[in-house]
Design a protein around this motif. Sequence first.
Motif, PDB file in Angstrom:
ATOM      1  N   GLY A   1     177.617 125.127  12.451  1.00  0.00           N
ATOM      2  CA  GLY A   1     177.261 126.671  12.229  1.00  0.00           C
ATOM      3  C   GLY A   1     176.872 127.502  13.272  1.00  0.00           C
ATOM      4  O   GLY A   1     176.099 126.699  14.190  1.00  0.00           O
ATOM      5  N   GLU A   2     176.957 128.779  13.122  1.00  0.00           N
ATOM      6  CA  GLU A   2     176.169 129.378  14.494  1.00  0.00           C
ATOM      7  C   GLU A   2     174.800 129.535  14.635  1.00  0.00           C
ATOM      8  O   GLU A   2     174.259 129.541  15.893  1.00  0.00           O
ATOM      9  CB  GLU A   2     176.915 130.893  14.615  1.00  0.00           C
ATOM     10  CG  GLU A   2     178.233 131.040  14.724  1.00  0.00           C
ATOM     11  CD  GLU A   2     179.246 130.758  13.615  1.00  0.00           C
ATOM     12  OE1 GLU A   2     180.385 130.737  13.891  1.00  0.00           O
ATOM     13  OE2 GLU A   2     178.690 130.291  12.608  1.00  0.00           O
ATOM     14  N   LYS A   3     174.169 129.417  13.653  1.00  0.00           N
ATOM     15  CA  LYS A   3     172.903 129.360  13.667  1.00  0.00           C
ATOM     16  C   LYS A   3     172.094 128.127  14.292  1.00  0.00           C
ATOM     17  O   LYS A   3     171.336 128.362  15.250  1.00  0.00           O
ATOM     18  CB  LYS A   3     172.114 129.288  12.152  1.00  0.00           C
ATOM     19  CG  LYS A   3     170.756 129.684  11.993  1.00  0.00           C
ATOM     20  CD  LYS A   3     170.152 129.920  10.489  1.00  0.00           C
ATOM     21  CE  LYS A   3     168.674 130.531  10.621  1.00  0.00           C
ATOM     22  NZ  LYS A   3     168.304 130.826   9.385  1.00  0.00           N
ATOM     23  N   ILE A   4     172.335 126.943  13.973  1.00  0.00           N
ATOM     24  CA  ILE A   4     172.151 125.781  14.828  1.00  0.00           C
ATOM     25  C   ILE A   4     172.655 125.922  16.040  1.00  0.00           C
ATOM     26  O   ILE A   4     171.937 125.394  17.127  1.00  0.00           O
ATOM     27  CB  ILE A   4     172.647 124.326  14.108  1.00  0.00           C
ATOM     28  CG1 ILE A   4     171.630 124.289  12.884  1.00  0.00           C
ATOM     29  CG2 ILE A   4     172.331 123.511  15.036  1.00  0.00           C
ATOM     30  CD1 ILE A   4     171.739 123.150  11.760  1.00  0.00           C
ATOM     31  N   GLY A   5     173.861 126.309  16.466  1.00  0.00           N
ATOM     32  CA  GLY A   5     174.516 126.375  17.955  1.00  0.00           C
ATOM     33  C   GLY A   5     173.656 127.216  18.645  1.00  0.00           C
ATOM     34  O   GLY A   5     173.531 126.957  19.936  1.00  0.00           O
ATOM     35  N   ILE A   6     173.187 128.321  18.011  1.00  0.00           N
ATOM     36  CA  ILE A   6     172.380 129.313  18.948  1.00  0.00           C
ATOM     37  C   ILE A   6     171.030 128.938  19.198  1.00  0.00           C
ATOM     38  O   ILE A   6     170.571 129.080  20.552  1.00  0.00           O
ATOM     39  CB  ILE A   6     172.462 130.729  18.233  1.00  0.00           C
ATOM     40  CG1 ILE A   6     172.124 131.953  19.290  1.00  0.00           C
ATOM     41  CG2 ILE A   6     171.215 131.000  17.266  1.00  0.00           C
ATOM     42  CD1 ILE A   6     173.573 132.609  19.587  1.00  0.00           C
ATOM     43  N   TYR A   7     170.452 128.065  18.466  1.00  0.00           N
ATOM     44  CA  TYR A   7     169.347 127.411  18.803  1.00  0.00           C
ATOM     45  C   TYR A   7     169.275 126.294  20.023  1.00  0.00           C
ATOM     46  O   TYR A   7     168.655 126.445  20.835  1.00  0.00           O
ATOM     47  CB  TYR A   7     168.797 126.759  17.624  1.00  0.00           C
ATOM     48  CG  TYR A   7     167.631 125.606  18.061  1.00  0.00           C
ATOM     49  CD1 TYR A   7     166.394 126.271  18.632  1.00  0.00           C
ATOM     50  CD2 TYR A   7     167.875 124.411  18.041  1.00  0.00           C
ATOM     51  CE1 TYR A   7     165.324 125.288  18.847  1.00  0.00           C
ATOM     52  CE2 TYR A   7     166.782 123.641  18.460  1.00  0.00           C
ATOM     53  CZ  TYR A   7     165.690 123.937  18.845  1.00  0.00           C
ATOM     54  OH  TYR A   7     164.464 123.141  19.343  1.00  0.00           O
ATOM     55  N   PHE A   8     170.356 125.621  20.043  1.00  0.00           N
ATOM     56  CA  PHE A   8     170.377 124.833  21.056  1.00  0.00           C
ATOM     57  C   PHE A   8     171.078 125.166  22.306  1.00  0.00           C
ATOM     58  O   PHE A   8     170.811 124.895  23.502  1.00  0.00           O
ATOM     59  CB  PHE A   8     171.417 123.546  20.634  1.00  0.00           C
ATOM     60  CG  PHE A   8     170.911 122.653  19.897  1.00  0.00           C
ATOM     61  CD1 PHE A   8     170.220 121.649  20.398  1.00  0.00           C
ATOM     62  CD2 PHE A   8     171.337 122.533  18.675  1.00  0.00           C
ATOM     63  CE1 PHE A   8     169.417 120.583  19.515  1.00  0.00           C
ATOM     64  CE2 PHE A   8     170.484 121.510  17.664  1.00  0.00           C
ATOM     65  CZ  PHE A   8     169.721 120.456  18.161  1.00  0.00           C
TER      66      PHE A   8
END
Length: 864
Positions: A255-262
């Motif tokens: 999902g985007e939330k974890i993607g944006i963190y990395f």
Amino acid sequence: SRLDGDQWSEGEKGSACWPGLYSQDKDSVFFRDGVRRIDFVLSYIDDKDDQRKQERRRVYESNLQKVGLELETEDKTESEDGKTYFVKIHAPWEVLATYADVLKIKVPFKVNDIPDNSEIPMNWLSTPFRLPGHIMNPEPDYFTAPFNKSKSDFFLIEDKETFFPPSTRNRIVYYILARCPYFKDECGDRDKKGIKRLLNNGTYTAAFPLHDSRYWTKSKDPNCESERFSLYKYWAKFFCFFKEQPLNLVRKYYGEKIGIYFAWLGFYTEMLFFAAVVGTICFVYGFLTYDDNEWSKEICSEEIGGNIVMCPLCDQKCTYWRLNITCNSSWQSHLFDNVATVFFAIFMGIWVTLFLEFWKRRQARLEYEWDLVDFEEEQQQLQLRPEYETKCTNRKLNRITQVFVCLSFCFHVFSVLKISLIIACIIGVIAYRLAVYASFASIMKNNTATNLDVVAPYVTPQLATSVTASCINFVIIMILNLLYERVAIKITDMEIPKTHVEYENKLTVKMFLFQFVNYYSSCFYVAFFKGKFVGYPGNYTYMFGSSKLRNEECEPGGCLIELTTQLVIVMTGKQVWVQTNTCNRKARSHPESLYSRWEQDYDLQGFGQLGLFYEYLEMVIQFGFITLFVASFPLAPLLALINNIIEVRVDAWKLTTQFRRPVAAKAHSIGAWEEILGGMAVLSVVTNAFIVAFTSDMIPRLVYMYAYRTHDELNMKGYINNSLSVFNISQFSQEERPEEYPSWFNSSITTCRYRDYRYPPDDKKRYEHNMQFWHILAAKLAFIIIMEHVVFMVKFFVAWMIPDVPSDVRARVKRERYLVQEYLHNYEVEKLKIQLSQNSNSDCTCTPMIYPSLSKHEVLSECL
């Protein structure tokens, strides 16, 4: 559950993985029929004596079926432990389409035909750092639009079973689970709603979506995704540390939330490289100019430092001492306290601005590529938290929007109490420093303790006190952290935030403020308070007024080396603590032996709603260390860079191998952390200016060299003698006199020296600040004003010069919006033409019905 042959189309059967109707593969992610995909799993241990839990499960699962979800239960006899039941959940097309419409999920309707003209010069140089194309870009680029169930033929639906990816499917199912009640209609209690409450009261033991395969091997079925294996192979292994991150695959799977963190963590690590290089150069400069350090030579000299008698640093227990015993710490201080310190402080003020501005551009590009441009308005503000819907009883009408809003209480009292606790702990550590300094001085004086002969020349009472106090402070920080987390979460829950974004932002601000005071308070004390309010011999300043705890003094080399020690202990200690905690929290040994896919995932750790929050908090605290106090320790960015290179892969490894698959969530930015980073960037300019001015000895040295030197050459000869004032030892009170005297002390010694700029005892203004003190103070204030203005001007100019959104991204967003409107318009026109032509052959004069009827299933949503 059995397979109904009439229920599935030939296309659906052909597109699904078919492990076998009667013999199912243990690693399968499908129902027993081999067709319906498992979107979510609930687990529970049946307690025959607890009828309430059984009734809750029965009603809850019945309500899930009313919504349209399909369930299949695995009996406890099929599980490895023989006592756990697993309820597998599948969302059919009708449910997915309905909730995709509710949640405004963007889906493709046309392949993107805008040419990508961006070419990176010298692109071949990055080849060793690249990953295969199918890993970096796992799916084509499409034009997307919010899904509309009534216009389903507008979108690129080749296969209904695979149209929504697994991450979207589990997100939709969790949305339903979080809002489905577990009470009967006739005796409804609106508070009895959602899977979270059922997990809290023990009705279910876990709720999670499934990983698509084992992490170390691909799924045996070639039609099934093995994205987890790809992530482990190309991302989670440490030996991939020099490779780029497959962010698109991370986003697709998690999902985007974890993607944006990395994406943020990777970008932060890349930018740290430049800060680390400059910081290392500044440190090397201090090392290369080691022999040019004139003031350290004077301190270490037997003719100068060996003949300067210093006043006792504490009452009674401390005695007179010679200046040359601080020789080693003076040399060490020069490594960090030199001309390069000023340059590096200014550089970091500009670097942090470049970091934030370039991240905004990177974030804007990700928003476009990941279809998050209109995310905030269309989706997040519409999705109320289930807890808000059930717990909000005190409402008030908003006169502007005419909508009832929930009234929550402000819990400032809790915040004040927590900060008061932190301050009390800080005062306790300071009191410890003052109390044990005398003890260390008594043990080490004259180097007479035979067991300290080896280390005595290197370990001064100041250093021993500083190191032990820093360690104690670190332990207190870690203990208080456990308290803060629970209290901050409890306070935020009591405030009943309306949306998930609002909840996370409130919790973020609370936790960061508490952690800010917790982690940085000791550094602020050493940097800005220690040695600043000491007084002078015969008129010392004491802690708590009349107590015997005399305020600490800095060494003749300054307090900067002690601030460096504090930073090193807290930064390295924190990372060791985190890594140790990570090792202790590993999942069960051999969690993925050959048993069912849901049991394999059940044995892993739950990621939790706040799992990502703690990762952000850890990195932002580190960001504070390398910006707020970087003038005292130029190697801090290098340590942070090394840590982050490891951190990226450790976080990826944990997420891929140790945790259950998190529920996919969207996020278009890093949220409140962006504002926090901006605030710290501004504060860092101020703190570093004050460190250079008041903690470092840079300004007093420059004032001496240009205004007070007693020789024609432009150097620092005579600085040490000039920087120490004189006191007549006969004027010590009885309470201040040392109990014992060193062997070299004799009656011919009538004065001692102390660190300050005051008139000598034979002057009519004795012990008052002399003119050099005021000149130095004026120079310090002038330096702070000039440095802040220069850095802020450069910061604002850089921020103005660099647009937040790249021009090509802005153009592509406008182009895509135009095309979406054009295609939708053409679609509506064609649809209307078809219906008008159909109506022309009938006698019906009513308005054409473009939109089909709503689903017969219940829809659990507050957004409709």
